[in-house]
Design an enzyme around this catalytic site. Structure first.
Site, mmCIF file in Angstrom:
data_model
loop_
_atom_site.group_PDB
_atom_site.id
_atom_site.type_symbol
_atom_site.label_atom_id
_atom_site.label_comp_id
_atom_site.label_asym_id
_atom_site.label_seq_id
_atom_site.Cartn_x
_atom_site.Cartn_y
_atom_site.Cartn_z
ATOM 1 N N ARG A 128 0.849 -1.234 -0.143
ATOM 2 C CA ARG A 128 0.108 -0.098 0.092
ATOM 3 C C ARG A 128 1.010 1.273 -0.051
ATOM 4 O O ARG A 128 0.648 2.331 -0.736
ATOM 5 C CB ARG A 128 -0.917 -0.042 1.180
ATOM 6 N N ASP A 151 -2.048 8.305 3.828
ATOM 7 C CA ASP A 151 -1.149 8.588 2.981
ATOM 8 C C ASP A 151 -0.539 10.061 3.231
ATOM 9 O O ASP A 151 -0.613 10.677 4.198
ATOM 10 C CB ASP A 151 -1.812 8.633 1.435
ATOM 11 N N HIS A 205 -5.875 8.748 12.170
ATOM 12 C CA HIS A 205 -5.596 7.286 11.899
ATOM 13 C C HIS A 205 -4.171 6.987 11.610
ATOM 14 O O HIS A 205 -3.953 5.832 11.019
ATOM 15 C CB HIS A 205 -6.645 7.005 10.806
ATOM 16 N N CYS A 210 7.518 0.254 16.772
ATOM 17 C CA CYS A 210 7.808 -1.120 17.719
ATOM 18 C C CYS A 210 6.588 -1.392 18.281
ATOM 19 O O CYS A 210 5.780 -0.764 19.149
ATOM 20 C CB CYS A 210 8.931 -1.138 18.527
ATOM 21 N N CYS A 241 14.499 -3.029 21.168
ATOM 22 C CA CYS A 241 13.996 -4.096 22.212
ATOM 23 C C CYS A 241 14.015 -5.512 21.357
ATOM 24 O O CYS A 241 13.697 -6.345 22.009
ATOM 25 C CB CYS A 241 12.815 -3.716 22.733
ATOM 26 N N GLY A 266 -14.645 14.697 1.314
ATOM 27 C CA GLY A 266 -14.210 13.354 1.087
ATOM 28 C C GLY A 266 -14.378 12.377 2.073
ATOM 29 O O GLY A 266 -13.291 11.332 2.150
ATOM 30 N N SER A 313 -16.914 9.671 4.164
ATOM 31 C CA SER A 313 -18.249 9.079 4.276
ATOM 32 C C SER A 313 -18.908 9.415 5.496
ATOM 33 O O SER A 313 -20.280 9.081 5.881
ATOM 34 C CB SER A 313 -18.274 7.600 3.860
HETATM 35 N N1 LIG Z 1 -5.927 7.548 1.318
HETATM 36 C C1 LIG Z 1 -5.851 7.039 2.366
HETATM 37 O O1 LIG Z 1 -5.008 7.150 3.349
HETATM 38 C C2 LIG Z 1 -6.942 5.950 2.608
HETATM 39 C C3 LIG Z 1 -7.571 5.159 1.535
HETATM 40 C C4 LIG Z 1 -8.754 4.344 1.928
HETATM 41 C C5 LIG Z 1 -9.150 4.321 3.432
HETATM 42 N N2 LIG Z 1 -8.371 4.815 4.168
HETATM 43 C C6 LIG Z 1 -9.160 4.556 5.662
HETATM 44 O O2 LIG Z 1 -10.328 3.884 5.482
HETATM 45 C C7 LIG Z 1 -11.389 4.480 6.441
HETATM 46 C C8 LIG Z 1 -12.361 5.304 5.194
HETATM 47 O O3 LIG Z 1 -13.158 6.464 5.804
HETATM 48 P P1 LIG Z 1 -13.191 7.594 4.895
HETATM 49 O O4 LIG Z 1 -14.341 8.416 5.178
HETATM 50 O O5 LIG Z 1 -11.930 8.521 4.827
HETATM 51 O O6 LIG Z 1 -13.387 7.100 3.385
HETATM 52 P P2 LIG Z 1 -14.569 6.451 2.827
HETATM 53 O O7 LIG Z 1 -14.125 5.653 1.799
HETATM 54 O O8 LIG Z 1 -15.694 5.804 3.741
HETATM 55 O O9 LIG Z 1 -15.642 7.565 2.027
HETATM 56 C C9 LIG Z 1 -14.941 8.323 1.040
HETATM 57 C C10 LIG Z 1 -15.879 9.306 0.866
HETATM 58 O O10 LIG Z 1 -15.190 10.304 -0.338
HETATM 59 C C11 LIG Z 1 -16.220 10.469 -1.148
HETATM 60 N N3 LIG Z 1 -15.521 10.787 -2.555
HETATM 61 C C12 LIG Z 1 -15.158 9.813 -3.702
HETATM 62 N N4 LIG Z 1 -14.556 10.435 -4.363
HETATM 63 C C13 LIG Z 1 -14.388 11.814 -3.849
HETATM 64 C C14 LIG Z 1 -13.825 13.163 -4.535
HETATM 65 N N5 LIG Z 1 -13.049 12.785 -5.669
HETATM 66 N N6 LIG Z 1 -13.991 14.219 -3.795
HETATM 67 C C15 LIG Z 1 -14.340 14.418 -2.845
HETATM 68 N N7 LIG Z 1 -14.999 13.294 -2.282
HETATM 69 C C16 LIG Z 1 -14.951 12.002 -2.602
HETATM 70 C C17 LIG Z 1 -17.352 9.539 -1.258
HETATM 71 O O11 LIG Z 1 -18.482 9.992 -1.481
HETATM 72 C C18 LIG Z 1 -17.319 8.889 0.100
HETATM 73 O O12 LIG Z 1 -18.236 9.865 0.942
HETATM 74 C C19 LIG Z 1 -10.603 5.765 7.357
HETATM 75 O O13 LIG Z 1 -10.390 5.170 8.295
HETATM 76 C C20 LIG Z 1 -9.268 5.799 6.613
HETATM 77 O O14 LIG Z 1 -8.107 6.089 7.260
HETATM 78 C C21 LIG Z 1 -7.470 5.623 3.972
HETATM 79 ZN ZN LIG Z 2 11.043 -2.158 20.520
#
Ligand SMILES: NC(=O)c1ccc[n+]([C@@H]2O[C@H](COP(=O)([O-])OP(=O)(O)OC[C@H]3O[C@@H](n4cnc5c(N)ncnc54)[C@H](O)[C@@H]3O)[C@@H](O)[C@H]2O)c1
Ligand SMILES: [Zn+2]
Length: 258
Positions: A79, A112, A127, A135, A166, A203, A205
């Protein structure tokens, strides 16, 4: 196909422009949708090959780590590699520009580093981060080079490195299902929304708590809440204004008008 460079054709709703112009402390809360236009794989999309038959809970939980740490470390390296191959989008860049001109705090659920690579400062990775492993026994932050952290071939189990302090196993820096949030990261995000006069929710949900509770905290502390998302979400009801736009189109258009 969108053309984020062409902001002249994007109409920014007047209440959103007014709220942004009038605010002196702004917080932007971001989720996976923020990075969608950079092509960052979701949990689901990142489960190909070796990992395709596993549930996210097998790959992103303390139980999964106990059961097969090589599988989990391999998946996180993959990832991280996918993120390294991606670029910040116009929305990430717009937030970095906005920070040069106003007090804009970013609190993200994303693991990211695209906000940072766009030149922005992130107040809080609520997160955790793919690039901050530590560790699993003593908690010390691991200093790993890119090769150790991300250059995995797809489809590979990789034994996690050992802690130099450790001898414990180095684990991914993301928060897993069932774990509590890093206290400092949560406190920083919560304090920021309490002090804000404008909170943009971009962005997400709004299903993962406690992050999804931040818009309500902001609102009860008196902030204006604006949602930027192409679709209705669980936190839409909390917003004073819902703008149906994507991150890479809406944010540059907004910042261009300030
Ligand atoms: N990039 C990353 O780091 C990444 C990627 C996937 C999941 N996660 C993790 O998974 C969990 C998911 O929760 P979440 O609410 O972040 O994601 P989610 O996938 O649940 O929701 C994504 C939201 O983004 C919206 N969306 C889609 N395309 C868009 C765009 N181009 N512009 C604006 N909005 C857009 C969708 O409609 C949706 O509501 C979190 O805990 C997160 O840490 C992180
Ligand atoms: Zn350690």
């Amino acid at each position: 196909m969108t053309h984020p460079q062409d902001q002249s054709s994007v109409v920014v709703p007047e209440p959103v422009v007014d709220a942004a112009r009038g605010a002196s402390r702004i917080v932007v809360l971001t989720g996976a949708g923020m990075s969608a236009e950079s092509g960052i794989a979701t949990f689901r999309d990142a489960r190909t090959g070796l990992w395709k038959d596993f549930d996210p809970k097998d790959l992103a939980s303390p139980e999964g780590w106990q059961a097969d740490s090589d599988l989990v470390w391999g998946w996180y390296r993959w990832r991280a590699e996918l993120v390294r191959r991606s670029e910040p989008n116009a929305g990430h860049i717009a937030l970095a520009r906005w920070q040069e001109r106003a007090h804009v705090d970013i609190a993200t659920q994303n693991v990211d580093d695209l906000h940072e690579r766009a030149g922005a400062t992130v107040l809080s990775h609520v997160h955790g981060s793919l690039f901050e492993p530590y560790c699993s026994d003593c908690g010390v932050r691991a200093q790993l080079d890119d090769a150790a952290m991300s250059e995995a071939e797809a489809d590979q189990r990789v034994p996690p490195p050992e802690c130099p302090v450790c001898g414990g196993l180095i684990r991914p820096g993301a928060v897993w299902f069932g774990e509590s949030l890093p206290e400092d990261a949560w406190a920083a995000a919560e304090d920021a929304v309490r002090a804000a006069d404008l909170v943009l929710v971009v962005g997400t949900s709004g299903v993962v708590y406690p992050f999804a509770g931040l818009p309500a905290i902001a609102r009860s502390a008196g902030a204006t809440v604006v949602e930027i998302n192409p679709v209705e979400t669980e936190v839409s009801d909390m917003a004073d204004y819902r703008w149906r736009a994507t991150a890479a189109v809406g944010l540059p258009a907004l910042v261009a008008q300030l």
